[in-house]
Write an enzyme that holds these catalytic residues in place. Structure first.
Site, PDB file in Angstrom:
ATOM      1  N   HIS A 239       0.834  -1.196   0.000  1.00  0.00           N
ATOM      2  CA  HIS A 239       0.000   0.000   0.000  1.00  0.00           C
ATOM      3  C   HIS A 239       0.869   1.246   0.000  1.00  0.00           C
ATOM      4  O   HIS A 239       2.007   1.240   0.444  1.00  0.00           O
ATOM      5  CB  HIS A 239      -0.932   0.024   1.224  1.00  0.00           C
ATOM      6  CG  HIS A 239      -0.211   0.153   2.539  1.00  0.00           C
ATOM      7  ND1 HIS A 239       0.519  -0.886   3.090  1.00  0.00           N
ATOM      8  CD2 HIS A 239      -0.075   1.189   3.409  1.00  0.00           C
ATOM      9  CE1 HIS A 239       1.044  -0.500   4.246  1.00  0.00           C
ATOM     10  NE2 HIS A 239       0.714   0.748   4.461  1.00  0.00           N
ATOM     11  N   PHE A 240       0.294   2.305  -0.530  1.00  0.00           N
ATOM     12  CA  PHE A 240       0.845   3.650  -0.448  1.00  0.00           C
ATOM     13  C   PHE A 240      -0.136   4.500   0.357  1.00  0.00           C
ATOM     14  O   PHE A 240      -1.312   4.149   0.484  1.00  0.00           O
ATOM     15  CB  PHE A 240       1.020   4.259  -1.843  1.00  0.00           C
ATOM     16  CG  PHE A 240       1.997   3.528  -2.724  1.00  0.00           C
ATOM     17  CD1 PHE A 240       3.289   4.005  -2.905  1.00  0.00           C
ATOM     18  CD2 PHE A 240       1.627   2.361  -3.389  1.00  0.00           C
ATOM     19  CE1 PHE A 240       4.195   3.338  -3.724  1.00  0.00           C
ATOM     20  CE2 PHE A 240       2.527   1.682  -4.204  1.00  0.00           C
ATOM     21  CZ  PHE A 240       3.816   2.175  -4.367  1.00  0.00           C
TER      22      PHE A 240
END
Length: 438
Positions: A239-240
């Protein structure tokens, strides 16, 4: 003056009536393989052209051309909608925030709710690459009410938005969802190919999606960040993160010196600089004249993969609408484990991830917030930084991995360089309750 367009009429996943009355999947409407293939979610299809030249900085455009993008409006509207429905663990707009007096303008936030309610880390911190563990928390367990939209490449090189689109059972969609423990206004998670259950590691496809996300939002006050394992990522599911901050990050204002470059066809290429007179030693990647998003992405991705394989923790900040990317290797967790971090710093319980390293420091105690100074910020971030010797070693890894050649700018005297104002100026289009106190 630009204003935020409220979009309460946008159809989101829980407003769709296509599946109303029918219990499908596991019945929890999660992001797992049980529910996603039978779900209807909003879809933003982004312009998928990696060979498009990196445009001039958005700051150089006339004011009348700096209109908020559709995706910017969409994200803000849907995020506020989720806020009104009480899906966050606390109201981040009530958190005190201030710019610390000094040359750098470090930003301090008092966020006691995040400390009390944030999910704890569930993996060891001494390995950057670790396999995905379905028994630990991961984003397939998140409810669809937290999803804002899917973010997928378009098939015709044009952006499109569909308020409700059935998920194709043969693909693993990329998802934009709220961060229920937000640091700032508009704090979201970008989860590439959520059903593939990828561990937290950079790969070419996922980073390209993150870069397109920053470019499509097209707001210099919206930055995308990434934490590797060992650099204070707390969930081992790829994830970012991203959010809006209405003032420049100090790292954006730090002076830089060109040290590496790669020339492409027609003189186009990628330039890599090092930060000067900043407490954390780091790299800034930018595209040269005529370079493309793919040129920039390839250089960053190859560098990150090299660091991952060598077990070097790092953080990434995608700034200036995807035109400038900071790669910040760090060693704070290693120092913590060795017992060489000053106890006063440890007592603040600050885990310096991408936002803190970039200059936005989230504090958990009122005393620390009231006492916050530039000296404190510098002391904390200096503990994060690699030594000069280690940094030069990492520079060699990056040069080799990204096929870069030494090209130092000899006209800069590092000792005389001071922070400048290269970052975006104070935002005029942000809501009043998320502006930083000056």
């Amino acid at each position: 003056m630009l204003t935020i367009k409220r979009v309460p009429t946008l159809v989101s996943n829980y407003q769709e009536d296509v599946l109303e009355g029918n219990v499908m999947g596991c019945g929890r409407k999660c992001l797992g393989k049980c529910c996603m293939p039978v779900s209807v979610l909003p879809l933003y299809a982004f312009k998928n052209d990696d060979n498009e030249p990196i445009e001039n900085d958005i700051q150089t455009l006339p004011e009348e051309e700096c209109q908020m993008s559709f995706l910017n409006n969409l994200l803000l509207g849907l995020w506020e909608e989720r806020m009104s429905q009480g899906l966050f663990r606390y109201d981040v707009t009530t958190c005190e925030t201030k710019v610390i007096p000094g040359r750098y303008g470090f930003i301090a936030q008092l966020n006691e709710g995040r400390h009390l309610k944030k999910r704890p880390t569930e993996f060891c911190i001494d390995k950057v690459l670790q396999p995905f563990d379905e028994n630990k928390f991961n984003f397939t367990k998140v409810g669809q009410e937290e999803v804002l939209f899917r973010f997928e490449p378009s098939t015709d090189y044009k952006p499109h938005y569909f308020s409700g689109m059935r998920v194709n059972g043969g693909i693993s969609p990329s998802i934009v969802a709220i961060n229920v423990s937000p640091i700032e206004y508009g704090h979201v998670l970008l989860i590439p190919r959520v059903l593939d259950c990828l561990p937290q590691r950079i790969d070419r496809d996922s980073f390209t999606i993150a870069l397109h996300f920053a470019r499509e939002v097209a707001d210099p006050f919206f930055r995308v960040g990434y934490n590797s394992l060992g650099a204070f990522a707390t969930i081992n599911h790829l994830h970012f993160q991203a959010y809006y901050l209405s003032v420049p990050f100090p790292v954006e204002k730090a002076p830089i010196q060109k040290i590496l470059a790669r020339k492409g066809l027609g003189g186009a290429g990628v330039i890599v600089s090092k930060l000067l007179n900043y407490p954390v030693r780091g790299f800034a990647f930018e595209g040269g004249n005529g370079s493309t998003a793919r040129d920039l992405s390839d250089a960053v991705v190859n560098s990150c993969i090299s660091l991952q394989n060598k077990n070097i923790p790092f953080n990434l900040l995608i700034a200036q609408c995807g035109k400038k990317i900071f790669l910040l290797p760090q060693c704070y967790a290693e120092k913590q484990a060795l017992g060489v971090v000053d106890q006063e710093l440890l007592d603040t319980q600050v885990n310096p991830a991408v936002w803190e390293i970039s200059g936005h420091i989230v504090l958990k105690r009122t005393k620390d917030y009231n006492d916050a100074s530039e000296e404190y910020a510098w002391t904390l971030l200096s503990e994060v930084s690699l030594s000069e010797e280690r940094f030069e070693e990492v520079k060699g890894y990056i040069s080799e991995a990204a096929d870069l050649q030494a090209e130092e700018d000899k006209n800069i005297n590092p000792e005389k360089e001071i922070p400048d104002s290269s970052g975006p100026q104070v935002a005029s289009h942000m809501p009043p309750d998320c502006l930083v106190l000056q």
